[in-house]
Design an enzyme around this catalytic site. Structure first.
Site, PDB file in Angstrom:
ATOM      1  N   SER A  14      36.684  36.753  60.169  1.00 43.24           N
ATOM      2  CA  SER A  14      36.431  35.541  59.428  1.00 43.24           C
ATOM      3  C   SER A  14      35.675  34.183  59.343  1.00 43.24           C
ATOM      4  O   SER A  14      35.395  34.077  60.758  1.00 43.24           O
ATOM      5  CB  SER A  14      37.679  35.130  58.965  1.00 43.24           C
ATOM      6  OG  SER A  14      38.088  33.929  58.461  1.00 43.24           O
ATOM      7  N   THR A  61      43.703  34.874  52.217  1.00 42.76           N
ATOM      8  CA  THR A  61      42.531  36.215  51.743  1.00 42.76           C
ATOM      9  C   THR A  61      43.360  37.538  51.451  1.00 42.76           C
ATOM     10  O   THR A  61      44.312  37.543  51.855  1.00 42.76           O
ATOM     11  CB  THR A  61      41.424  36.071  52.816  1.00 42.76           C
ATOM     12  OG1 THR A  61      39.936  36.437  52.076  1.00 42.76           O
ATOM     13  CG2 THR A  61      41.940  36.288  54.337  1.00 42.76           C
ATOM     14  N   LYS A  65      46.002  37.507  48.482  1.00 41.80           N
ATOM     15  CA  LYS A  65      46.622  36.579  47.076  1.00 41.80           C
ATOM     16  C   LYS A  65      47.187  36.523  46.077  1.00 41.80           C
ATOM     17  O   LYS A  65      47.828  35.484  45.211  1.00 41.80           O
ATOM     18  CB  LYS A  65      44.789  36.084  46.556  1.00 41.80           C
ATOM     19  CG  LYS A  65      43.558  36.345  47.953  1.00 41.80           C
ATOM     20  CD  LYS A  65      42.789  35.702  47.377  1.00 41.80           C
ATOM     21  CE  LYS A  65      41.357  35.300  48.065  1.00 41.80           C
ATOM     22  NZ  LYS A  65      39.965  35.161  47.924  1.00 41.80           N
ATOM     23  N   ASP A 101      38.681  30.124  44.313  1.00 42.28           N
ATOM     24  CA  ASP A 101      38.118  30.669  44.417  1.00 42.28           C
ATOM     25  C   ASP A 101      36.704  30.276  43.467  1.00 42.28           C
ATOM     26  O   ASP A 101      35.346  30.913  43.091  1.00 42.28           O
ATOM     27  CB  ASP A 101      38.441  31.857  44.439  1.00 42.28           C
ATOM     28  CG  ASP A 101      38.759  32.507  46.263  1.00 42.28           C
ATOM     29  OD1 ASP A 101      38.094  31.645  46.817  1.00 42.28           O
ATOM     30  OD2 ASP A 101      39.210  33.293  45.858  1.00 42.28           O
ATOM     31  N   GLY A 125      32.924  46.427  40.174  1.00 48.32           N
ATOM     32  CA  GLY A 125      34.256  45.527  40.834  1.00 48.32           C
ATOM     33  C   GLY A 125      34.974  44.780  39.766  1.00 48.32           C
ATOM     34  O   GLY A 125      35.653  44.571  38.272  1.00 48.32           O
ATOM     35  N   GLY A 127      38.845  44.188  41.400  1.00 48.45           N
ATOM     36  CA  GLY A 127      39.609  43.631  42.410  1.00 48.45           C
ATOM     37  C   GLY A 127      40.211  42.001  42.541  1.00 48.45           C
ATOM     38  O   GLY A 127      39.492  41.360  40.720  1.00 48.45           O
ATOM     39  N   GLY A 128      40.428  41.749  43.789  1.00 51.82           N
ATOM     40  CA  GLY A 128      41.002  40.456  43.009  1.00 51.82           C
ATOM     41  C   GLY A 128      39.692  39.586  42.806  1.00 51.82           C
ATOM     42  O   GLY A 128      40.077  38.476  41.985  1.00 51.82           O
ATOM     43  N   ALA A 129      38.639  39.183  43.486  1.00 51.51           N
ATOM     44  CA  ALA A 129      38.031  38.327  43.496  1.00 51.51           C
ATOM     45  C   ALA A 129      37.134  38.149  42.004  1.00 51.51           C
ATOM     46  O   ALA A 129      37.123  36.753  41.724  1.00 51.51           O
ATOM     47  CB  ALA A 129      37.445  38.483  44.608  1.00 51.51           C
ATOM     48  N   GLY A 247      26.946  34.897  48.506  1.00 44.98           N
ATOM     49  CA  GLY A 247      28.220  34.633  48.159  1.00 44.98           C
ATOM     50  C   GLY A 247      28.854  33.658  49.587  1.00 44.98           C
ATOM     51  O   GLY A 247      30.112  33.248  49.014  1.00 44.98           O
TER      52      GLY A 247
HETATM   53  P1  NAP Z   1      39.539  43.832  46.328  1.00 48.56           P
HETATM   54  O1  NAP Z   1      40.878  42.800  45.965  1.00 48.56           O
HETATM   55  O2  NAP Z   1      39.898  44.738  47.096  1.00 48.56           O
HETATM   56  O3  NAP Z   1      38.786  44.525  45.180  1.00 48.56           O
HETATM   57  C1  NAP Z   1      37.418  45.328  45.732  1.00 48.56           C
HETATM   58  C2  NAP Z   1      37.298  46.042  44.579  1.00 48.56           C
HETATM   59  O4  NAP Z   1      36.442  46.523  44.910  1.00 48.56           O
HETATM   60  C3  NAP Z   1      38.136  46.508  43.090  1.00 48.56           C
HETATM   61  O5  NAP Z   1      37.679  46.933  42.205  1.00 48.56           O
HETATM   62  C4  NAP Z   1      37.228  47.644  44.557  1.00 48.56           C
HETATM   63  O6  NAP Z   1      37.709  48.853  43.608  1.00 48.56           O
HETATM   64  C5  NAP Z   1      36.279  48.679  44.138  1.00 48.56           C
HETATM   65  N1  NAP Z   1      35.651  49.288  45.484  1.00 48.56           N
HETATM   66  C6  NAP Z   1      36.062  49.097  47.093  1.00 48.56           C
HETATM   67  N2  NAP Z   1      35.204  50.363  47.333  1.00 48.56           N
HETATM   68  C7  NAP Z   1      34.496  50.616  46.756  1.00 48.56           C
HETATM   69  C8  NAP Z   1      33.517  51.513  46.142  1.00 48.56           C
HETATM   70  N3  NAP Z   1      33.199  52.638  47.552  1.00 48.56           N
HETATM   71  N4  NAP Z   1      32.834  51.979  45.421  1.00 48.56           N
HETATM   72  C9  NAP Z   1      33.254  51.599  44.260  1.00 48.56           C
HETATM   73  N5  NAP Z   1      34.057  49.808  44.067  1.00 48.56           N
HETATM   74  C10 NAP Z   1      34.436  49.987  45.149  1.00 48.56           C
HETATM   75  O7  NAP Z   1      39.002  42.751  47.170  1.00 48.56           O
HETATM   76  P2  NAP Z   1      38.887  40.972  46.757  1.00 48.56           P
HETATM   77  O8  NAP Z   1      39.379  40.908  46.930  1.00 48.56           O
HETATM   78  O9  NAP Z   1      38.291  41.339  45.101  1.00 48.56           O
HETATM   79  O10 NAP Z   1      37.084  41.474  47.740  1.00 48.56           O
HETATM   80  C11 NAP Z   1      36.083  41.880  47.739  1.00 48.56           C
HETATM   81  C12 NAP Z   1      34.572  41.053  48.266  1.00 48.56           C
HETATM   82  O11 NAP Z   1      34.013  39.801  47.794  1.00 48.56           O
HETATM   83  C13 NAP Z   1      34.502  41.183  49.574  1.00 48.56           C
HETATM   84  O12 NAP Z   1      33.347  41.639  50.149  1.00 48.56           O
HETATM   85  C14 NAP Z   1      35.584  40.110  50.638  1.00 48.56           C
HETATM   86  O13 NAP Z   1      34.493  39.439  50.868  1.00 48.56           O
HETATM   87  C15 NAP Z   1      34.586  39.182  49.166  1.00 48.56           C
HETATM   88  N6  NAP Z   1      34.706  37.842  48.392  1.00 48.56           N
HETATM   89  C16 NAP Z   1      34.198  36.738  48.742  1.00 48.56           C
HETATM   90  C17 NAP Z   1      34.560  35.508  48.047  1.00 48.56           C
HETATM   91  C18 NAP Z   1      33.417  34.015  48.933  1.00 48.56           C
HETATM   92  O14 NAP Z   1      34.097  33.371  48.927  1.00 48.56           O
HETATM   93  N7  NAP Z   1      32.195  34.930  48.813  1.00 48.56           N
HETATM   94  C19 NAP Z   1      35.308  35.610  47.956  1.00 48.56           C
HETATM   95  C20 NAP Z   1      36.606  36.661  47.960  1.00 48.56           C
HETATM   96  C21 NAP Z   1      35.792  37.840  47.636  1.00 48.56           C
HETATM   97  P3  NAP Z   1      39.619  49.680  42.935  1.00 48.56           P
HETATM   98  O15 NAP Z   1      39.934  48.790  42.549  1.00 48.56           O
HETATM   99  O16 NAP Z   1      39.259  50.919  42.529  1.00 48.56           O
HETATM  100  O17 NAP Z   1      40.384  49.893  44.612  1.00 48.56           O
END
Ligand code: NAP
Length: 281
Positions: A14, A61, A65, A101, A125, A127-129, A247
């Site tokens: 982090s 994070t 979340k 965010d 994707g 997911g959360g973000a 990002g």
């Molecule tokens: P998350 O909730 O785990 O969501 C990840 C998403 O990516 C899910 O839809 C997941 O699919 C998909 N995914 C993961 N691995 C994959 C693969 N190999 N092939 C296809 N799809 C895949 O994580 P998150 O919180 O959204 O974070 C995602 C990314 O955004 C991270 O790298 C994080 O560091 C970054 N982020 C950056 C900021 C910023 O301020 N820049 C803020 C938040 C997040 P499933 O749903 O099927 O598991």
């Protein structure tokens, strides 16, 4: 002196403790920011005890979340619609949940003079973000969003939630075999293409979301991954004439907004200076 912190798991990589503490020192504040890597079973007790210590604010994070929402006393309208909380403010013994965010995502686009209203977005994707991105783009009156999702149900759920207040045109493509042909047309139509998956994130920097052979010039590629600063995804797009946004800027502006919520005042310029001093940007 007040304590601030970050909860999530794992937290080794982090950036937040580094830039938050650097900012407090530079501003002559004796606050302290600490990373608290928590196991899931530790979360409820930790949140409950925030009131007992001199804690003023917490960032949340991956992967908590959504979980923290049930432990706070009140949530902002954004948290309610997005279903994710990345900031808690401790105020008069009460815990208030916010989401910054979505703001952090939108601000770099705004600063680049990019108006997303009426445009077409493509999101890798769901997911959360991605929820914050959907909310931000919907609020900014995007014309259409196509999701490429490994778990389409997650995309459907978030569209239902945000769509109640901000209805927009959406499409979901399942991330399965043969999807590359299906997404080519969607990507060709898209003005802004966003990676919300962890593909390309350190240490797996050689991975990237798949891009079919096509013209990328004139498109905007936005990667939520911020470590490394220039991901393989962004380099690929930049080499082919696209405009790119890292990002790291989302991270920067969500953090600045969190500081404004905790301490009042304006922190965007100050956080940007710290990011430059720490060579984050
Ligand atoms: P998350 O909730 O785990 O969501 C990840 C998403 O990516 C899910 O839809 C997941 O699919 C998909 N995914 C993961 N691995 C994959 C693969 N190999 N092939 C296809 N799809 C895949 O994580 P998150 O919180 O959204 O974070 C995602 C990314 O955004 C991270 O790298 C994080 O560091 C970054 N982020 C950056 C900021 C910023 O301020 N820049 C803020 C938040 C997040 P499933 O749903 O099927 O598991």
């Amino acid at each position: 002196m007040a304590i601030f912190g970050l909860i999530g798991y794992p937290l080794e990589h982090s950036f937040s403790p580094k830039y938050m503490n650097a900012l407090f020192r530079k501003e002559g504040m004796d606050h302290y920011y600490e990373a608290f890597p928590l196991k899931k079973h530790e979360l409820p007790e930790f949140i409950k005890h925030l009131r007992l210590f001199n804690v003023r604010g917490i960032n949340i994070t991956i992967p908590y979340k959504a979980d923290v929402i049930s432990y706070v006393d009140d949530i902002s309208e954004e948290v309610e619609l997005i279903g994710a909380c990345n900031v808690i403010k401790v105020e008069n013994n009460r815990l208030i949940g916010y989401n910054t965010d979505w703001y952090g995502f939108l601000k770099p686009l705004e600063l680049e003079g990019i108006d997303v209203s009426g445009k077409k977005a493509f999101i890798y994707g769901s997911g959360g973000a991605a929820k914050s991105v959907l909310y931000a783009l919907s609020r900014a009156k995007i014309g259409q969003i196509t999701f490429l999702a490994r778990t389409p149900q997650k995309a459907m759920d978030m569209i239902d939630m945000v769509g109640e207040t901000y209805p927009i045109k959406t499409k979901i493509v399942e991330w399965t075999e043969g999807f590359l042909d299906k997404i080519k047309e969607e990507l060709e139509m898209a003005d802004i293409i966003i990676n919300t998956t962890p593909l390309g994130m350190y240490p797996k920097t050689e991975t990237m979301p798949p891009i079919p052979d096509m013209e990328l010039k004139g498109k905007i590629f936005y990667d939520l991954v911020y470590n490394p600063l220039q991901t393989k995804f962004l380099k690929f797009a930049k080499d082919r004439g696209a405009k790119t946004i890292s990002g790291i800027y989302m991270l920067m502006y969500q953090g600045a907004k969190a500081l404004s919520i905790w301490l009042s005042g304006e922190y965007e310029k100050k956080v940007k200076e710290i990011f430059e001093e720490l060579n984050f940007i």
